[in-house]
Each structure stands twice: as structure tokens, then as C-alpha cells.
Scaffold this active site. Structure first.
Site, short mmCIF file in Angstrom:
data_model
loop_
_atom_site.label_atom_id
_atom_site.label_comp_id
_atom_site.label_asym_id
_atom_site.label_seq_id
_atom_site.Cartn_x
_atom_site.Cartn_y
_atom_site.Cartn_z
N GLU A 64 -9.57 -2.47 -4.34
CA GLU A 64 -9.47 -3.91 -4.54
C GLU A 64 -9.00 -4.25 -5.95
OE1 GLU A 64 -11.60 -8.15 -3.69
OE2 GLU A 64 -12.47 -6.33 -2.84
N GLY A 83 -9.32 -11.94 -3.54
CA GLY A 83 -9.58 -11.09 -2.39
C GLY A 83 -10.14 -11.89 -1.23
N HIS A 90 -12.63 6.24 4.88
CA HIS A 90 -12.91 7.36 3.99
C HIS A 90 -12.65 8.65 4.77
CE1 HIS A 90 -14.56 4.33 1.41
NE2 HIS A 90 -15.35 3.93 2.38
N ARG A 92 -11.87 12.04 3.26
CA ARG A 92 -12.16 13.33 2.64
C ARG A 92 -13.09 13.10 1.47
NH1 ARG A 92 -9.20 17.76 3.04
NH2 ARG A 92 -7.40 16.64 3.82
N HIS A 107 2.89 -7.18 3.04
CA HIS A 107 3.32 -8.56 3.27
C HIS A 107 3.12 -9.35 1.98
CE1 HIS A 107 3.60 -12.58 4.97
NE2 HIS A 107 2.42 -12.84 4.44
N GLY A 109 3.54 -13.21 1.11
CA GLY A 109 3.85 -14.54 1.61
C GLY A 109 3.44 -15.61 0.63
N ARG A 111 1.15 -17.88 1.12
CA ARG A 111 -0.28 -18.16 1.16
C ARG A 111 -1.15 -16.91 1.21
NH1 ARG A 111 -0.60 -23.25 5.30
NH2 ARG A 111 0.62 -24.66 4.01
#
Length: 140
Positions: A64, A83, A90, A92, A107, A109, A111
Site C-alpha cells: 500500500e 487507499g 501470500h 512464499r 488502470h 482513471g 476517479r
């Protein structure tokens, strides 16, 4: 159209981390390309879970953080990103060394933005794959 709407040096990107979770986890942006960002994070006492392996939450924090930085750079002037949703698989376990994340857009865009973040170990084996959706919000 160029992806990056805002130009930052690696030093400037890393300076954004001061006094944040990214600083605490020692997440560092290490590379920038025309359509991607790369960061690293150590696997150590800060990022391991009790079984001695990389904590899934640390991987999500890395994903993030990097995706949001990339989204900020790709946002039009006068806009910022936040966010909205993140998922992670997950794949490994990792006990030591560094993990390396690469964020690439799926993507961009007006918005929303969607980013894929791939996290690998020092041997370039896939550790985690994440998809981050960001809302694009007008500043002010």
C-alpha cells in the site's frame, strides 16, 4: 501521455516517509521507471511474525505504501489519492534479507487507480502479489 504527472527524485520520495509507518519499517524507494516504482523492506524483528517469517501485514504495508506513492505521482495536478481497497496473496515465506516490491498500474482513471504490486525475495522469487485500488480526490 506520460504516466508520471509529478516528478520526484528518489531522495524526495524517501523523504515523504519521515515520521510514518514506512520509516518505522525501513521501506525505501530504490528505483523509478517510466511506468513503475520499486521499493525494498528488510525482513527483521520489525517485520516478522512470531513464527520468524515475514508478517503478511508488513507485506500489505509495503504494497500500500508503494502503490500510494506511485498513485500520487500519477495523479493529475490538483488531485491526490487515498487507499480504497487492497488485497494480497501470500505465496512464499521469507525469514531474512530484503523483500522488493514493484508497483505497476493496471488502470489510471479520473476517479480511481488500480495498481498491481509484486513482492519478491532476494532470489527474485514471488513472495506476495497485491492489488491496490486508490480513490482520486480533488485537493482542497
Amino acid at each position: 501521455m506520460a504516466l508520471w504527472q509529478h516528478q520526484f527524485s528518489l531522495e524526495e520520495l524517501n523523504a515523504f516517509h519521515q515520521h510514518t509507518l514506512m520509516e518505522q519499517l525501513d521501506i525505501r524507494v530504490t528505483e523509478m521507471g517510466e511506468d513503475y516504482l520499486v521499493a525494498s523492506m528488510p525482513v527483521d524483528q520489525r517485520t516478522r511474525q512470531p513464527m520468524g517469517i515475514l508478517h503478511g501485514g508488513a507485506s500489505v504495508a509495503l504494497a500500500e505504501s508503494l502503490g500510494s506513492l506511485a498513485g500520487t505521482m500519477a495523479a493529475r495536478p490538483g488531485y491526490y489519492v487515498v487507499g480504497q481497497e487492497i488485497n494480497a496473496n501470500h505465496l512464499r515465506s521469507v525469514r531474512s534479507g530484503l523483500v522488493h516490491a514493484t508497483a505497476r498500474p493496471l488502470h489510471i482513471g479520473g476517479r480511481s487507480q488500480v495498481w498491481e504490486i509484486r513482492i519478491t525475495d532476494d532470489q527474485q522469487q514471488l513472495v506476495c502479489i497485491s492489488r491496490l485500488t486508490l480513490a482520486v480526490v480533488r485537493a482542497g
